[in-house]
Every structure is written in structure tokens, then in C-alpha cells.
Design a protein around this motif. Structure first.
Motif, PDB file in Angstrom:
ATOM      1  N   LYS A 157       0.891  -1.099   0.038  1.00 22.89           N
ATOM      2  CA  LYS A 157      -0.454   0.452  -0.256  1.00 22.89           C
ATOM      3  C   LYS A 157       0.660   1.357   0.167  1.00 22.89           C
ATOM      4  N   ARG A 158       1.697   1.552   1.018  1.00 21.18           N
ATOM      5  CA  ARG A 158       3.192   2.291   1.520  1.00 21.18           C
ATOM      6  C   ARG A 158       3.690   3.038  -0.293  1.00 21.18           C
ATOM      7  N   TYR A 159       4.053   1.556  -1.194  1.00 17.06           N
ATOM      8  CA  TYR A 159       5.181   1.147  -2.302  1.00 17.06           C
ATOM      9  C   TYR A 159       4.800   1.610  -3.649  1.00 17.06           C
ATOM     10  N   GLY A 160       3.262   0.591  -3.401  1.00 19.29           N
ATOM     11  CA  GLY A 160       2.814   0.285  -4.833  1.00 19.29           C
ATOM     12  C   GLY A 160       3.267  -1.367  -4.638  1.00 19.29           C
ATOM     13  N   THR A 161       2.800  -2.256  -5.430  1.00 22.96           N
ATOM     14  CA  THR A 161       2.773  -4.040  -4.878  1.00 22.96           C
ATOM     15  C   THR A 161       4.015  -4.280  -5.604  1.00 22.96           C
ATOM     16  N   ARG A 162       5.109  -4.429  -5.120  1.00 21.11           N
ATOM     17  CA  ARG A 162       6.216  -4.519  -5.147  1.00 21.11           C
ATOM     18  C   ARG A 162       6.730  -6.301  -6.597  1.00 21.11           C
ATOM     19  N   ARG A 163       5.609  -6.863  -7.371  1.00 17.28           N
ATOM     20  CA  ARG A 163       5.699  -7.245  -8.199  1.00 17.28           C
ATOM     21  C   ARG A 163       6.349  -7.186  -9.554  1.00 17.28           C
ATOM     22  N   PRO A 164       7.973  -7.845  -9.228  1.00 17.10           N
ATOM     23  CA  PRO A 164       9.205  -7.925 -10.579  1.00 17.10           C
ATOM     24  C   PRO A 164       8.432  -8.675 -11.724  1.00 17.10           C
ATOM     25  N   LEU A 165       8.707  -7.705 -12.764  1.00 16.49           N
ATOM     26  CA  LEU A 165       8.214  -8.285 -13.858  1.00 16.49           C
ATOM     27  C   LEU A 165       9.419  -9.111 -14.864  1.00 16.49           C
ATOM     28  N   SER A 166       9.202  -9.559 -15.378  1.00 12.78           N
ATOM     29  CA  SER A 166      10.004  -9.780 -16.388  1.00 12.78           C
ATOM     30  C   SER A 166      10.941  -9.148 -16.854  1.00 12.78           C
ATOM     31  N   GLY A 167      12.074  -9.423 -16.908  1.00 15.14           N
ATOM     32  CA  GLY A 167      13.192  -8.412 -17.573  1.00 15.14           C
ATOM     33  C   GLY A 167      13.132  -7.134 -17.237  1.00 15.14           C
ATOM     34  N   ARG A 168      12.758  -7.114 -16.029  1.00 14.93           N
ATOM     35  CA  ARG A 168      13.103  -5.236 -15.750  1.00 14.93           C
ATOM     36  C   ARG A 168      14.111  -5.405 -14.375  1.00 14.93           C
ATOM     37  N   TYR A 169      14.481  -4.066 -14.474  1.00 14.32           N
ATOM     38  CA  TYR A 169      15.401  -4.084 -13.065  1.00 14.32           C
ATOM     39  C   TYR A 169      15.164  -4.013 -11.765  1.00 14.32           C
ATOM     40  N   TYR A 170      15.550  -3.909 -11.072  1.00 13.93           N
ATOM     41  CA  TYR A 170      15.386  -3.668  -9.259  1.00 13.93           C
ATOM     42  C   TYR A 170      16.266  -3.870  -8.750  1.00 13.93           C
ATOM     43  N   GLY A 171      16.374  -2.487  -7.692  1.00  5.23           N
ATOM     44  CA  GLY A 171      17.451  -2.373  -6.786  1.00  5.23           C
ATOM     45  C   GLY A 171      16.779  -1.184  -5.807  1.00  5.23           C
ATOM     46  N   ALA A 172      17.636  -0.865  -4.552  1.00  7.59           N
ATOM     47  CA  ALA A 172      16.860   0.047  -4.248  1.00  7.59           C
ATOM     48  C   ALA A 172      15.923   1.128  -4.129  1.00  7.59           C
ATOM     49  N   LYS A 181      17.795  -8.805 -12.027  1.00 10.99           N
ATOM     50  CA  LYS A 181      17.320  -8.044 -13.414  1.00 10.99           C
ATOM     51  C   LYS A 181      16.232  -9.606 -13.005  1.00 10.99           C
ATOM     52  N   ALA A 182      14.910  -9.899 -12.886  1.00  6.23           N
ATOM     53  CA  ALA A 182      13.391 -10.306 -13.053  1.00  6.23           C
ATOM     54  C   ALA A 182      14.117 -11.511 -13.545  1.00  6.23           C
ATOM     55  N   SER A 183      13.461 -12.264 -13.511  1.00  2.00           N
ATOM     56  CA  SER A 183      13.759 -13.476 -15.017  1.00  2.00           C
ATOM     57  C   SER A 183      12.461 -14.040 -15.437  1.00  2.00           C
ATOM     58  N   ALA A 192       7.474 -13.358  -3.439  1.00  2.00           N
ATOM     59  CA  ALA A 192       8.959 -13.567  -3.874  1.00  2.00           C
ATOM     60  C   ALA A 192       8.801 -13.437  -5.273  1.00  2.00           C
ATOM     61  N   ALA A 193      10.260 -13.694  -6.047  1.00  2.00           N
ATOM     62  CA  ALA A 193       9.884 -13.523  -7.249  1.00  2.00           C
ATOM     63  C   ALA A 193      11.503 -14.417  -7.712  1.00  2.00           C
ATOM     64  N   ALA A 194      12.034 -14.731  -8.485  1.00  2.00           N
ATOM     65  CA  ALA A 194      12.982 -14.906  -9.149  1.00  2.00           C
ATOM     66  C   ALA A 194      13.928 -13.965  -9.676  1.00  2.00           C
ATOM     67  N   PHE A 195      15.438 -14.246  -9.632  1.00  2.00           N
ATOM     68  CA  PHE A 195      16.058 -13.257 -10.660  1.00  2.00           C
ATOM     69  C   PHE A 195      17.217 -13.456 -11.302  1.00  2.00           C
ATOM     70  N   ASN A 196      17.994 -13.328 -12.373  1.00  2.00           N
ATOM     71  CA  ASN A 196      18.292 -14.066 -13.203  1.00  2.00           C
ATOM     72  C   ASN A 196      19.845 -13.274 -13.516  1.00  2.00           C
ATOM     73  N   GLU A 197      20.127 -12.026 -13.433  1.00  2.00           N
ATOM     74  CA  GLU A 197      21.286 -11.656 -13.274  1.00  2.00           C
ATOM     75  C   GLU A 197      21.479 -10.173 -11.872  1.00  2.00           C
TER      76      GLU A 197
END
Length: 199
Positions: free
Chosen positions: A25-40, A197-199, A65-70
Motif C-alpha cells: 500500500k505504501r510503495y505499490g505492489t513490488r511484483r517484479p516483472l520479467s526482464g525489468r531491473y530492481y534495486g534500492a 534483473k527479474a527472470s 516472492a520472485a526469481a532473478f537471473n542477473e
């Protein structure tokens, strides 16, 4: 003002549903999308040296929960005969700092500039993690973050954004990533920008 009191799984460091729902609710659902980059969390960017053999770790929160490949960093000024080792640590829930090593991804060459990436295969459960890097062999200039990052805590009041703590560090790391040591973690500014990077 809202006050949230909740426990954390002492084994996995995972946050309970109540906390992850608040983060959503505070930051938005952090649902990693495939091929996108995530950090701090979003911060101003700068450049700076990070010290030879100085392991630095930045907090990385994930609520789903999410998988990352890079895992990647950016070298802005090269250094001869130098590599940068990258990895991921679990959170030490007793001290709220890096704890058990999850991934030692290996090294990228810092002898040329640009974004440097390593392949990983890692699924992270909801919770707090620490993305880590250490320059080995020299002291290259990396893309860095400006401003504080929770839950990094310092022992003094920072009077300028460039001095606000945003990582914990440990010296003397010349080979593989170690288990994080020290009863009292040492905070610092000048955290490297590290991305997954999300898988």
C-alpha cells in the motif's frame, strides 16, 4: 500516524503478511516483472570510489516472492587489474544488517567502463536482503547512491545528503564473499548502485 508491530521469521528473515501488505500500500505492489531491473528505493545518483577490498551492502526490500537471473553494477572509471565481486546476503534479524551469504555471483571486470552483469538463478522470498559488491585488485569508480537507506543506521547525525548512511561495509575482502562478521556493523555513505534483473 500509524504504528505497526509485527514479528519476523527468525529463520528466514521473511516479513509477515501484515507488513508486506503495508509495503504494497505504501510503495505499490513490488511484483517484479520479467526482464525489468530492481534495486534500492529511488535515490539521487553520483559516482565515487568504493575502496579496495571493502565489501559494501545495500538493503533490498521485496514484498512478493520472485526469481532473478542477473545482478549488475556500473563502472564509471576503470581500474587496471581490478574485478568487482557481487552477491546477495540474507538479513540478520538480530542486528538488522547483512547476515548469511545467499549468493556469491562471482566477479565482473572493472578494467573497462559500462554496466557489468553476472548471471544468477535465485528466488527470493518476501523480506529484507542485502545486495553486495567489493572491488578487488584496485579502486574503480562506480555509480553510487546519494541519501539514506533504511534500515542502515549510523552513530552520528549526517548534515549533508552525501554523508547519509546507505550501506554497511567490511574491509579486507580479497577473495570470495565471507559470512558477515562483527558484533556492530559499520555504516557508510557512498553505496554502489546494484541491480537485480527479474527472470
Amino acid at each position: 500516524m500509524s504504528v505497526w508491530i509485527a514479528s519476523v521469521d527468525q529463520t528466514t528473515g521473511a516479513m509477515p503478511a501484515l507488513v508486506t501488505q503495508w509495503l504494497d500500500k505504501r510503495y505499490g505492489t513490488r511484483r517484479p516483472l520479467s526482464g525489468r531491473y530492481y534495486g534500492a528505493a529511488n535515490h539521487a545518483l553520483s559516482v565515487g570510489t568504493v575502496g579496495t577490498a571493502t565489501l559494501r551492502a545495500i538493503p533490498f526490500h521485496i514484498s512478493i516472492a520472485a526469481a532473478f537471473n542477473e545482478i549488475s553494477i556500473e563502472v564509471t572509471t576503470a581500474a587496471a587489474s581490478t574485478n568487482v565481486r557481487l552477491g546477495i546476503y540474507a538479513n540478520d534479524t538480530t542486528r538488522d544488517c547483512p547476515g548469511a551469504l545467499i549468493v556469491d555471483a562471482g566477479t565482473v571486470a572493472a578494467t573497462t567502463t559500462g554496466v557489468k552483469a553476472l548471471t544468477i538463478n535465485q528466488t527470493l522470498q518476501p523480506g529484507l536482503y542485502w545486495l553486495a559488491s567489493v572491488a578487488q585488485g584496485g579502486n574503480p569508480e562506480l555509480r553510487t547512491l546519494v541519501g539514506s537507506l533504511a534500515p542502515v543506521a549510523d552513530t552520528a547525525f549526517a548534515t549533508t545528503p552525501t554523508l547519509e548512511p546507505n550501506c554497511y561495509f567490511m574491509g579486507g575482502v580479497t577473495t570470495v564473499l565471507p559470512a558477515w562478521s562483527g558484533a556492530t556493523p559499520t555504516a557508510s555513505s557512498g553505496a554502489p548502485k546494484i541491480m537485480l534483473k527479474a527472470s
